[in-house]
Structure formats: structure tokens, C-alpha cells
Design a protein around this motif. Structure first.
Motif, PDB file in Angstrom:
ATOM      1  N   ILE A 134      14.581  66.535  21.835  1.00  0.00           N
ATOM      2  CA  ILE A 134      14.753  65.860  23.126  1.00  0.00           C
ATOM      3  C   ILE A 134      14.955  66.901  24.227  1.00  0.00           C
ATOM      4  O   ILE A 134      14.325  66.853  25.286  1.00  0.00           O
ATOM      5  CB  ILE A 134      15.942  64.866  23.060  1.00  0.00           C
ATOM      6  N   THR A 135      15.821  67.900  23.979  1.00  0.00           N
ATOM      7  CA  THR A 135      16.098  68.911  24.999  1.00  0.00           C
ATOM      8  C   THR A 135      14.856  69.750  25.297  1.00  0.00           C
ATOM      9  O   THR A 135      14.537  70.010  26.468  1.00  0.00           O
ATOM     10  CB  THR A 135      17.252  69.826  24.539  1.00  0.00           C
ATOM     11  N   GLU A 136      14.148  70.146  24.259  1.00  0.00           N
ATOM     12  CA  GLU A 136      12.951  70.985  24.476  1.00  0.00           C
ATOM     13  C   GLU A 136      11.885  70.224  25.259  1.00  0.00           C
ATOM     14  O   GLU A 136      11.283  70.761  26.189  1.00  0.00           O
ATOM     15  CB  GLU A 136      12.379  71.448  23.120  1.00  0.00           C
ATOM     16  N   ARG A 137      11.624  68.963  24.870  1.00  0.00           N
ATOM     17  CA  ARG A 137      10.533  68.220  25.518  1.00  0.00           C
ATOM     18  C   ARG A 137      10.919  67.807  26.933  1.00  0.00           C
ATOM     19  O   ARG A 137      10.147  67.967  27.858  1.00  0.00           O
ATOM     20  CB  ARG A 137      10.141  66.965  24.718  1.00  0.00           C
ATOM     21  N   ARG A 138      12.115  67.267  27.118  1.00  0.00           N
ATOM     22  CA  ARG A 138      12.447  66.745  28.455  1.00  0.00           C
ATOM     23  C   ARG A 138      12.564  67.871  29.469  1.00  0.00           C
ATOM     24  O   ARG A 138      12.191  67.734  30.625  1.00  0.00           O
ATOM     25  CB  ARG A 138      13.652  65.826  28.444  1.00  0.00           C
ATOM     26  N   THR A 139      13.043  69.059  29.038  1.00  0.00           N
ATOM     27  CA  THR A 139      13.189  70.173  29.983  1.00  0.00           C
ATOM     28  C   THR A 139      11.821  70.660  30.440  1.00  0.00           C
ATOM     29  O   THR A 139      11.582  70.855  31.641  1.00  0.00           O
ATOM     30  CB  THR A 139      13.971  71.326  29.327  1.00  0.00           C
ATOM     31  N   LEU A 150       8.652  84.078  31.387  1.00  0.00           N
ATOM     32  CA  LEU A 150       9.634  85.135  31.086  1.00  0.00           C
ATOM     33  C   LEU A 150      10.647  84.536  30.118  1.00  0.00           C
ATOM     34  O   LEU A 150      11.342  83.569  30.459  1.00  0.00           O
ATOM     35  CB  LEU A 150      10.339  85.618  32.367  1.00  0.00           C
ATOM     36  N   GLY A 151      10.714  85.102  28.907  1.00  0.00           N
ATOM     37  CA  GLY A 151      11.519  84.514  27.835  1.00  0.00           C
ATOM     38  C   GLY A 151      10.559  84.011  26.770  1.00  0.00           C
ATOM     39  O   GLY A 151       9.410  83.643  27.086  1.00  0.00           O
ATOM     40  N   ALA A 152      11.011  84.029  25.503  1.00  0.00           N
ATOM     41  CA  ALA A 152      10.088  83.652  24.429  1.00  0.00           C
ATOM     42  C   ALA A 152      10.796  82.851  23.330  1.00  0.00           C
ATOM     43  O   ALA A 152      10.404  82.889  22.169  1.00  0.00           O
ATOM     44  CB  ALA A 152       9.438  84.907  23.856  1.00  0.00           C
ATOM     45  N   GLY A 153      11.850  82.121  23.708  1.00  0.00           N
ATOM     46  CA  GLY A 153      12.588  81.290  22.753  1.00  0.00           C
ATOM     47  C   GLY A 153      11.992  79.882  22.673  1.00  0.00           C
ATOM     48  O   GLY A 153      10.869  79.642  23.130  1.00  0.00           O
ATOM     49  N   PRO A 154      12.740  78.923  22.119  1.00  0.00           N
ATOM     50  CA  PRO A 154      12.232  77.559  21.963  1.00  0.00           C
ATOM     51  C   PRO A 154      11.813  76.899  23.286  1.00  0.00           C
ATOM     52  O   PRO A 154      10.833  76.152  23.324  1.00  0.00           O
ATOM     53  CB  PRO A 154      13.428  76.810  21.360  1.00  0.00           C
ATOM     54  N   GLN A 155      12.527  77.182  24.365  1.00  0.00           N
ATOM     55  CA  GLN A 155      12.129  76.600  25.650  1.00  0.00           C
ATOM     56  C   GLN A 155      10.810  77.187  26.129  1.00  0.00           C
ATOM     57  O   GLN A 155      10.002  76.488  26.747  1.00  0.00           O
ATOM     58  CB  GLN A 155      13.226  76.826  26.708  1.00  0.00           C
ATOM     59  N   ALA A 156      10.597  78.461  25.862  1.00  0.00           N
ATOM     60  CA  ALA A 156       9.314  79.083  26.228  1.00  0.00           C
ATOM     61  C   ALA A 156       8.189  78.388  25.466  1.00  0.00           C
ATOM     62  O   ALA A 156       7.124  78.098  26.025  1.00  0.00           O
ATOM     63  CB  ALA A 156       9.348  80.573  25.918  1.00  0.00           C
TER      64      ALA A 156
END
Ligand SMILES: NC(=O)c1ccc[n+]([C@@H]2O[C@H](COP(=O)([O-])OP(=O)(O)OC[C@H]3O[C@@H](n4cnc5c(N)ncnc54)[C@H](OP(=O)(O)O)[C@@H]3O)[C@@H](O)[C@H]2O)c1
Length: 316
Positions: A113-118, A140-146
Motif C-alpha cells: 500500500i505504501t509503495e503504490r500509493r506514494t 535519486l535513490g534505489a530502494g523500494p520507493q525507487a
């Protein structure tokens, strides 16, 4: 109705949550949140955050109610500053209540939910604030949000090139393996940013990683990290020269180091642009400072629950 709350894990959420369904629901929630005098039926205090200083961590509590969706939810998020690229820095749990009586209906894993909605909210900001030509995307950044931003942005917009930078090569290589699509790995943040039409910052940085002098005039920036009043991702030059949009004025003034420490003036909330009560100044360089709102989690969790219920009724 079940007597005990049901538990919905990330695998099941991935199966039932569709970006195409969530996008319009989020857009409506942003507009309702930014309706004058609370007319949009959204109740949402600013997140309460408890530092866990001994372990470089934070626990945030994010409650919200949407009358239109009849969604009553609290997300509990934990985020830790970690030096390991394999350990998850963020964990989240979403509690969905029956708004008629307060009974807990579901406990959901909050990761998907957090990854998709963001990423979808960043995409909504980009849809309204971008200029016409979108050739180059920079992350810039390469984690789950990236990863979630890459997936949604390459689906929704016709970028010809995606440039990615992170402090460690290891992290970028892991990102490239995960997304599978074409990516240009950059050895410096500056190299990644130069010439980009859209820049996304999704780091755990506490000092600026994005400088205004690198940003192409008229580009759009989604600033997604730096959710503490003393943390930065963007420098003063960019914060002061760009037109600044936020998800919530109140949260930005309380939680965003980029807004508070730069003294930049907030032009509008994204929901005001969606509603049409504030303009999208697309010809200027624009920054959308995202802190993430509980109402986004509330409407996403309600959608997950409704789709999960239909799927399980069909099975039985
Ligand atoms: N606005 C919202 O709604 C929302 C929602 C969820 C998350 N977030 C925020 O989005 C950001 C990314 O989340 P995530 O889950 O993808 O986090 P993550 O897995 O911790 O990713 C961290 C990324 O930031 C880099 N990084 C870590 N410390 C850094 C530092 N001091 N300076 C520069 N780069 C640094 C890492 O690079 P290396 O490993 O290569 O060093 C990695 O590329 C976080 O700030 C998070 O709080 C925002």
C-alpha cells in the motif's frame, strides 16, 4: 461480518490492488483533503512520530477517516536509519476499522500500500505539473520507493531514458535487477539530474542530494524522502527558486526539513490543483514535496478490503 479481524498479507494485496483503480481514488482523496473548511469529509491530523533514538528509529501513527469512502484507518509506520542495503528501513501495518462501530475489520501489511500509493501520488503531481515533453526521468535513490516510482512512471509517461543514482553501486545494481527495464546507472547525482525533465528523490538522506543549479529550467521534481524537520534532500537554491507544492501545508510546516529550514513559500496543496482552485504553473520549475498522508493509506486500504472481499466471496 467477521468477529475477529482478518489478516491480509502483501502477496494478497499485490493480487487485488490495481494501480489503474487506485489512481482515481487517490486523486479524489487529495481533492477532498484540500477542500476548504473540511467540506471534503476528510479527517486527518498530522502524523504523530515517536523517535526511538537508541536504535536510530522512528514510529509514526497515521489515522484518517474519509466520509466519501467510509474508510476509517490507522497506519503504523516504523522507519530506521540503517547502513545495510539488504535490511528494510521501513515497515508498516494498516488497521482498517468499521466506521459504524469502531470494530477492527482487518490488519494489513502496509508495504505494498505504501509503495503504490506514494508513487501514484507523485505521478498525479507529475501529471498536473509537468511540461509537455517528457524525455528523461531521473531517480535519486534505489530502494523500494525507487522501484515503485520506476514501475508507475514508466507505465504512465513516455520517457525515452531513465537515469538512476544511489550512493552505493551495490544498491543500484540490485535496483536494475529488480525493475528489469532499461536504466542508465549514474556515478554521481549530478550526472543523473542534468537534462532530466522529471526528477524523483527517494533517499534516506539527511543532507541535500539535489541542487538547484543542476535542475533543468521548467523540470518537475517529486521530493519524497526527508520526512523529519531536520532532514534535507533539496538545497535552498532549488527550494526557493521553484514553485512549491505540498500534499499538506500543515504537515509540511511541521515535518519537512526542506520546507522549514529553507524558509520556502508554499504555493499550493496538490489537492487544490486537482480541484482547480490553484493553478499548475507548468512553465516554471516545480517541486512537489510529498510527506505521505494517512488519507492515502485509508482509501487504498478500503479498496484492498473491498476487492479482497469480492475475491473471497467468489471462491466460497
Ligand atoms: N512521501 C511519502 O509518502 C513516503 C512514503 C514512504 C517512504 N517515503 C520516504 O522515501 C524514501 C525512500 O524510501 P525507501 O523505502 O525506498 O527507503 P530505503 O530502502 O531506505 O532507500 C534508501 C535509499 O536512500 C539512500 N540513502 C540512505 N541513506 C542516505 C543518505 N544519508 N544520503 C543519501 N542517500 C541515502 C540509499 O542508498 P545506499 O544504500 O546506496 O546508500 C537508498 O538508495 C525515505 O526517505 C522514506 O522515508 C516517503
Amino acid at each position: 461480518m467477521a468477529e475477529h479481524p482478518i489478516s491480509i498479507g502483501s502477496g494478497e494485496i499485490e493480487q487485488v490492488l490495481r494501480d489503474t483503480e487506485l489512481l482515481p481514488v487517490l486523486e479524489r482523496a487529495l481533492a477532498n483533503f484540500s477542500s476548504e473548511g473540511g467540506g471534503g469529509g476528510v479527517e486527518q491530523p498530522v502524523r504523530s512520530t515517536v523517535p526511538v533514538a537508541k536504535y536510530n528509529g522512528f514510529l509514526g501513527v497515521m489515522p484518517a477517516y474519509s466520509a466519501e469512502d467510509d474508510a476509517l484507518v490507522t497506519k503504523i509506520v516504523r522507519f530506521y536509519q540503517t547502513t545495510s542495503s539488504s535490511a528494510s528501513s521501513h515497515h508498516a501495518t494498516v488497521l482498517l476499522f468499521d466506521p459504524r462501530n469502531g470494530i477492527l475489520k482487518a490488519v494489513m501489511d502496509g508495504r505494498v500500500i505504501t509503495e503504490r500509493r506514494t508513487a501514484l501520488v507523485s505521478a498525479i503531481a507529475t501529471k498536473y505539473l509537468k511540461r509537455q515533453n517528457l524525455d528523461v526521468l531521473c531517480i535519486l535513490g534505489a530502494g523500494p520507493q525507487a522501484v515503485s516510482h520506476y514501475e508507475i512512471f514508466t507505465q504512465m509517461f513516455p520517457f525515452k531514458q531513465v537515469k538512476v543514482w544511489s550512493r552505493t553501486r551495490e544498491r543500484v545494481e540490485k535496483f536494475v535487477k529488480t525493475v528489469k527495464g532499461p536504466v542508465q546507472m549514474c556515478t554521481s547525482a549530478k550526472e543523473a539530474v542534468l537534462g532530466a525533465d522529471v526528477v524523483i528523490t527517494v533517499t534516506m538522506a539527511t543532507e541535500p542530494v539535489l541542487f538547484g543549479e543542476w535542475v533543468k529550467p521548467g523540470a518537475h521534481v517529486n521530493a519524497v524522502g526527508a520526512c523529519r524537520p531536520e532532514w534535507r534532500e533539496l538545497d535552498d537554491g532549488l527550494m526557493k527558486s521553484a514553485v512549491l507544492y505540498v500534499d499538506s501545508r500543515e504537515a509540511a510546516m511541521r515535518e519537512s526539513g526542506d520546507v522549514i529550514l529553507s524558509g520556502a513559500e508554499i504555493f499550493a496543496e496538490l489537492g487544490e490543483v486537482v480541484k482547480g482552485t490553484k493553478p499548475a504553473l507548468c512553465e516554471r520549475t516545480t517541486v512537489f514535496k510529498s510527506l505521505g498522508m494517512a488519507i492515502e493509506d485509508a482509501v487504498a486500504a478500503k479498496l484492498v478490503y473491498d476487492r479482497w472481499e469480492v475475491k473471497n466471496k467468489q471462491k466460497s
